[in-house]
Design a protein around this motif. Structure first.
Motif: not given
Ligand code: ADP
Length: 557
Positions: A221-222, A243-246, A210-214, A224-234
């Motif tokens: 490199q993009p 973890a470095q992220l943009r 909804k917010s258009g955040i990437r 992947p959703v499953e690599q986003i730290p929040t989801l990975r930790a959960l």
């Protein structure tokens, strides 16, 4: 005394007349055996029947109650209103169940009051209507409800306090729960960073779309959703540190962040999150959240740090470039003056240099050589950091390369003996020759530098099977450089490949160095699909190993 009639005929094997007789027989026993306090009141409000439970509950003897108006059992302040209610009820008697949200109270003989729930049922007896009241003491339940409300209020105020504290932090902080990462709470800095509001209980996937955040990784490199730290930790329960992220927002603004995600025991915030969703009062808390994990996530905005790093790299590059020319000039003149003067170069009356002058010039020349190496290394490091270091590769024989470097390095020292062991056949690899020479040069000059008492240094080159760039077994060249010098203290070994890292013993011996050579060697080898590691014992020496992928023989023809 009128006798209450049974409202329903009995069923089963008994005849209507015998069942009626049975009911008549049982009625007083049932009345007494009921777990609740029971009272039957006539149309004047007089108590005409009470059971033992009622006696116990209100502290009266049956004989004190029978014939008395029911208001005797009600707090004085409510009696008038109750009389009116009763008159009103008598006009249209109807069944009233327990738990209709009325706030009712009873009064004991000793004057103490207590909360009750009352159900009413009209009973038609002959030509008058009696009312049966079932009275239940709900003191314990009310106490529980009050305690629950107090704990809900306490949880809400803790949540409020937590929110207030978090809002003061400069880093984005939020709590999410469950495998879908539903938001529990987020602070103001997180909302500012996202440029959007992630609502409580909204899943992360829904918020992102909804917010258009990437999200992007450190190399752009993009993610992947499953690599986003929040989801990975959960999902995995693993703790992710810095973890470095943009984060790229819908408006195009891109924020570099360091993300730390710490899984928390699910129980820690159960009441807070449940309170948030109004579940506490409905008792859904334990079961639903028991299997859910919670994660505390911190987004540290490193825009300033990245900018400082960029400015620093720019400055180092500029300074190193600017230093190159004066260093080359000073070094050139020192070398020139050190050469034995000939007739054409000096006036005829010129004498040769005094020994102190010659010594000073040699010092200048060697300082200039060190400065040249330093500026070259600094330029390489900044290029590597900015991803601007290009390799220019060609097939090259490592045996020839090793021979060349060993010969060159042997010429710089009389105290060390460099022994080279190489195979008979050439070992051809796809190399940036100058860069691999730089690595071997660095390893050998370290072996010499850090073997202060001189001694043998062995260089071995051999073909081995090893993990190639794509982890498949590949033919590799292994270069081993072994010395018997100072060695590296065990506690400093894990960080020795980092930029500017120097071991304690090297500095204690006053040996010059910048701590850049091993860092550069590791990066240059990685760029070739190779690797480097070492074994070292302080006081006994070090052995460095280098692996480089070889070209298959067919490719070298
Ligand atoms: P420099 O030698 O310029 O300090 P390097 O990055 O090449 O930088 O090496 C980093 C540190 O590792 C050195 O300062 C030294 O403490 C240690 N080191 C490297 N090679 C050796 C060696 N062969 N023997 C002992 N110590 C070594």
């Amino acid at each position: 005394m009128p006798r209450p009639q049974s409202a329903h005929p009995a069923h089963g094997g008994t005849t209507p007349s015998s069942s009626g007789a049975m009911a008549t027989l049982l009625a007083p026993h049932l009345f007494e055996a009921a777990p609740d306090a029971l009272a039957v009141v006539d149309h004047h409000g007089a108590l005409i029947l009470v059971n033992g439970q009622l006696e116990t509950l209100f502290g009266y003897d049956r004989s004190d109650l029978l014939g008395q108006v029911v208001e005797l059992l009600i707090p004085e302040s409510l009696r008038m209103a109750h009389t009116q209610h009763r008159a009103h009820y008598a006009l249209a008697p109807h069944a009233r169940a327990m738990g209709e949200k009325l706030s009712l109270f009873g009064r004991r003989r000793d004057g103490s009051e207590f909360p009750v729930e009352i159900s009413l049922s009209p009973i038609e007896v002959e030509d008058s209507t009696l009312v049966m009241a079932i009275i239940r003491d709900v003191t314990a339940r009310k106490q529980l409800e009050t305690a629950l409300q107090a704990s809900v209020r306490a949880a809400e105020s803790h949540l409020h306090l937590l929110q207030t504290v978090l809002d003061q932090l400069p880093s984005g902080v939020f709590l999410a729960r469950g495998p879908q990462a539903r938001l529990v709470l987020a602070n103001r800095a997180a909302a500012n960073l996202w440029g959007a509001t992630w609502s409580a209980d909204q899943t992360m996937a829904n918020f992102i779309s909804k917010s258009g955040i990437r999200f992007f990784g450190p190399t752009g490199q993009p993610c992947p959703v499953e690599q986003i730290p929040t989801l990975r930790a959960l999902r995995t329960g693993e703790q992710i540190v810095q973890a470095q992220l943009r984060v790229t927002r819908a408006d195009g603004i891109s924020v570099p962040v360091l993300v730390t995600a710490v899984p928390l025991p699910a129980s820690l915030f159960t009441s807070a999150s449940a309170t948030n969703r109004g579940e506490a009062a409905h008792g859904q808390v334990g079961a639903k959240n028991a299997e859910e994990r919670m994660v505390l996530v911190v987004y540290q905005d490193v825009t300033m740090l990245e900018e400082t790093e960029r400015v620093k790299d720019e400055f180092v590059t500029l300074a190193a470039h600017e230093l190159r020319t004066p260093i080359a000039v000073a070094s050139g003149y020192a070398q020139m003056l050190l050469r034995v003067p000939d007739e054409t170069a000096v006036p005829s009356d010129a004498s040769t240099l005094d020994s102190w002058q010659e010594e000073a010039l040699r010092d200048i020349a060697s300082a200039m050589t060190r400065l040249t190496a330093l500026t070259d290394d600094l330029l390489d490091v900044t290029k590597l950091q900015a991803g601007r270091l290009q390799l220019s590769r060609e097939p090259h024989d490592l045996v020839a390369l090793a021979r060349r470097i060993c010969r060159r390095m042997q010429a710089t020292t009389a105290h060390h003996q460099i022994h080279l062991a190489v195979p008979d056949e050439p070992l051809v690899a796809d190399l940036d020759v100058r860069r691999v020479e730089q690595v071997l040069h660095n390893l050998l000059s370290n072996a010499i530098k850090y073997s202060v008492d001189g001694g043998p240094i062995t260089v071995t080159l051999q073909a081995v099977e090893g993990p190639g760039p794509k982890r498949q077994r590949t033919r590799m060249a292994e270069i081993i450089v072994q010395d018997h010098g100072l060695g590296i203290p065990a506690d400093q070994q894990p960080t020795i490949f980092e930029r500017f890292s120097r071991a304690r013993n090297a500095q204690e011996h006053g040996i010059d160095g910048t701590g850049l050579g091993l860092y550069l060697s590791r990066e240059l080898l990685a760029a070739h699909g190779g690797s480097i590691w070492f074994d070292s014992v302080e006081g006994q020496g070090s052995t460095f190993h280098v692996l480089l992928p070889l070209l298959e023989p067919a490719m070298t023809d």
